[in-house]
Design a protein around this motif. Sequence first.
Motif, PDB file in Angstrom:
ATOM      1  N   GLY A  69      30.754 -21.885  -3.086  1.00 35.99           N
ATOM      2  CA  GLY A  69      31.029 -23.080  -2.301  1.00 35.99           C
ATOM      3  C   GLY A  69      31.470 -22.743  -0.896  1.00 35.99           C
ATOM      4  O   GLY A  69      30.871 -21.892  -0.232  1.00 35.99           O
ATOM      5  N   TYR A  70      32.536 -23.370  -0.458  1.00 40.47           N
ATOM      6  CA  TYR A  70      33.020 -23.149   0.907  1.00 40.47           C
ATOM      7  C   TYR A  70      34.037 -22.008   0.988  1.00 40.47           C
ATOM      8  O   TYR A  70      34.744 -21.870   1.985  1.00 40.47           O
ATOM      9  N   GLY A  71      34.079 -21.178  -0.049  1.00 40.62           N
ATOM     10  CA  GLY A  71      34.835 -19.938   0.022  1.00 40.62           C
ATOM     11  C   GLY A  71      36.282 -20.012  -0.402  1.00 40.62           C
ATOM     12  O   GLY A  71      37.054 -19.082  -0.132  1.00 40.62           O
ATOM     13  N   ARG A  72      36.655 -21.063  -1.113  1.00 34.59           N
ATOM     14  CA  ARG A  72      38.062 -21.250  -1.467  1.00 34.59           C
ATOM     15  C   ARG A  72      38.635 -20.037  -2.210  1.00 34.59           C
ATOM     16  O   ARG A  72      39.687 -19.506  -1.843  1.00 34.59           O
ATOM     17  N   HIS A  73      37.956 -19.570  -3.248  1.00 35.96           N
ATOM     18  CA  HIS A  73      38.456 -18.434  -4.018  1.00 35.96           C
ATOM     19  C   HIS A  73      38.076 -17.099  -3.370  1.00 35.96           C
ATOM     20  O   HIS A  73      38.853 -16.142  -3.421  1.00 35.96           O
ATOM     21  N   SER A  74      36.912 -17.025  -2.775  1.00 33.95           N
ATOM     22  CA  SER A  74      36.493 -15.779  -2.121  1.00 33.95           C
ATOM     23  C   SER A  74      37.506 -15.334  -1.080  1.00 33.95           C
ATOM     24  O   SER A  74      37.882 -14.150  -1.009  1.00 33.95           O
ATOM     25  N   ILE A  75      37.934 -16.266  -0.262  1.00 30.38           N
ATOM     26  CA  ILE A  75      38.843 -15.921   0.822  1.00 30.38           C
ATOM     27  C   ILE A  75      40.219 -15.537   0.283  1.00 30.38           C
ATOM     28  O   ILE A  75      40.841 -14.571   0.754  1.00 30.38           O
ATOM     29  N   GLU A  76      40.698 -16.242  -0.723  1.00 32.61           N
ATOM     30  CA  GLU A  76      41.995 -15.884  -1.305  1.00 32.61           C
ATOM     31  C   GLU A  76      41.934 -14.510  -1.971  1.00 32.61           C
ATOM     32  O   GLU A  76      42.893 -13.722  -1.884  1.00 32.61           O
ATOM     33  N   LEU A  94      28.373 -22.319   3.107  1.00 26.50           N
ATOM     34  CA  LEU A  94      28.434 -20.903   3.453  1.00 26.50           C
ATOM     35  C   LEU A  94      28.840 -20.699   4.909  1.00 26.50           C
ATOM     36  O   LEU A  94      29.602 -19.777   5.230  1.00 26.50           O
ATOM     37  N   THR A  95      28.339 -21.546   5.789  1.00 26.80           N
ATOM     38  CA  THR A  95      28.725 -21.454   7.201  1.00 26.80           C
ATOM     39  C   THR A  95      30.220 -21.696   7.369  1.00 26.80           C
ATOM     40  O   THR A  95      30.903 -20.968   8.101  1.00 26.80           O
ATOM     41  N   LEU A  96      30.740 -22.705   6.681  1.00 27.18           N
ATOM     42  CA  LEU A  96      32.178 -22.969   6.735  1.00 27.18           C
ATOM     43  C   LEU A  96      32.963 -21.782   6.194  1.00 27.18           C
ATOM     44  O   LEU A  96      34.005 -21.395   6.753  1.00 27.18           O
ATOM     45  N   PRO A 107      36.859  -9.294   5.548  1.00 29.90           N
ATOM     46  CA  PRO A 107      35.486  -8.787   5.401  1.00 29.90           C
ATOM     47  C   PRO A 107      34.794  -9.295   4.143  1.00 29.90           C
ATOM     48  O   PRO A 107      34.485  -8.533   3.217  1.00 29.90           O
ATOM     49  N   VAL A 108      34.542 -10.598   4.077  1.00 30.82           N
ATOM     50  CA  VAL A 108      33.841 -11.187   2.940  1.00 30.82           C
ATOM     51  C   VAL A 108      32.360 -11.309   3.278  1.00 30.82           C
ATOM     52  O   VAL A 108      32.001 -11.720   4.383  1.00 30.82           O
ATOM     53  N   THR A 109      31.507 -10.967   2.324  1.00 32.41           N
ATOM     54  CA  THR A 109      30.065 -11.137   2.490  1.00 32.41           C
ATOM     55  C   THR A 109      29.643 -12.421   1.802  1.00 32.41           C
ATOM     56  O   THR A 109      29.890 -12.595   0.601  1.00 32.41           O
ATOM     57  N   PHE A 110      29.004 -13.318   2.550  1.00 29.21           N
ATOM     58  CA  PHE A 110      28.510 -14.566   1.966  1.00 29.21           C
ATOM     59  C   PHE A 110      26.994 -14.573   2.026  1.00 29.21           C
ATOM     60  O   PHE A 110      26.402 -14.370   3.103  1.00 29.21           O
ATOM     61  N   LEU A 111      26.350 -14.805   0.879  1.00 34.95           N
ATOM     62  CA  LEU A 111      24.897 -14.749   0.761  1.00 34.95           C
ATOM     63  C   LEU A 111      24.351 -16.073   0.253  1.00 34.95           C
ATOM     64  O   LEU A 111      24.953 -16.706  -0.627  1.00 34.95           O
ATOM     65  N   HIS A 112      23.190 -16.454   0.785  1.00 35.95           N
ATOM     66  CA  HIS A 112      22.518 -17.682   0.363  1.00 35.95           C
ATOM     67  C   HIS A 112      21.551 -17.359  -0.768  1.00 35.95           C
ATOM     68  O   HIS A 112      20.602 -16.584  -0.595  1.00 35.95           O
TER      69      HIS A 112
END
Length: 267
Positions: A69-76, A94-96, A107-112
């Motif tokens: 989603g918008y990275g809620r858990h990835s960023i934490e 992903l942009t958000l 340094p999180v990698t976000f992929l579509h």
Amino acid sequence: MTSHPERSIPWWHEEGGFFGDLYLRADDSLQTFFDGEHRLDTRTAQEVAGVLRLCALPAGARVLDCPCGYGRHSIELARRDLRVTGVDINQHFLTLARHRAEAEELPVTFLHADMRHLPTLEPVDAVINMFYSFGFFTPAEDLDVLRGFRRVLRPGGRFLMHTMITVPALQSGRVPPEEHRPLAGGGTLVARRHLVPETMREEGQWAVLDADGTERSMGSYDVRIYRADEFADLCRTAGFDDVRLYGDWDGRPYADDAPYLIAVATA
């Protein structure tokens, strides 16, 4: 794909109407089903702490968050020194997520990608599927998703699925057919749902109710709801060796009256 064959675009797709700006506003509620009055950032921190505990993840471990989603858990997770890749089909979200990670120099990698067709990844220590994000597809496709998660895990790695929507919670009314949640940004989330016994899919609709009484719908959704033992069997069919079922982030065993179903399967 969904139980609404007349819809040309699946509800969960970026252009399907559900996961858009209204969802972002609605997701930031001041309460959830069982947690009482807790802000979204507090819940996120609790959930990530639970992931680290139940998956036994040290600093530096590699984690796939899918869908992110918008990275809620990835960023934490990245804040806690894990190496995170987030995968989602929604380019706007992903942009958000990328902007949020860049703002904190994380340094999180976000992929579509579609989670049924994961990109080639370096083996990870854990795959997480958080906050009611499993069961969007047909049972055969759901199994393919699990097989994909199994493939990207290193030997001994763990897959964690977390949901608060269970068959007992829907049938008992603990997850009610209609609820109103106050939103941090003002207004109210109105959620309506029911479980269809023939398909075991939850069909529902979310809307945001503004202060002036205007109700703006996000459209309908439908998700296959797996019983706990049924989901465990699906994980084993996908190739996981050991599946453990928990009812909360503290590691208590799953029971039908538990606030969550958290499955942890070992590759």
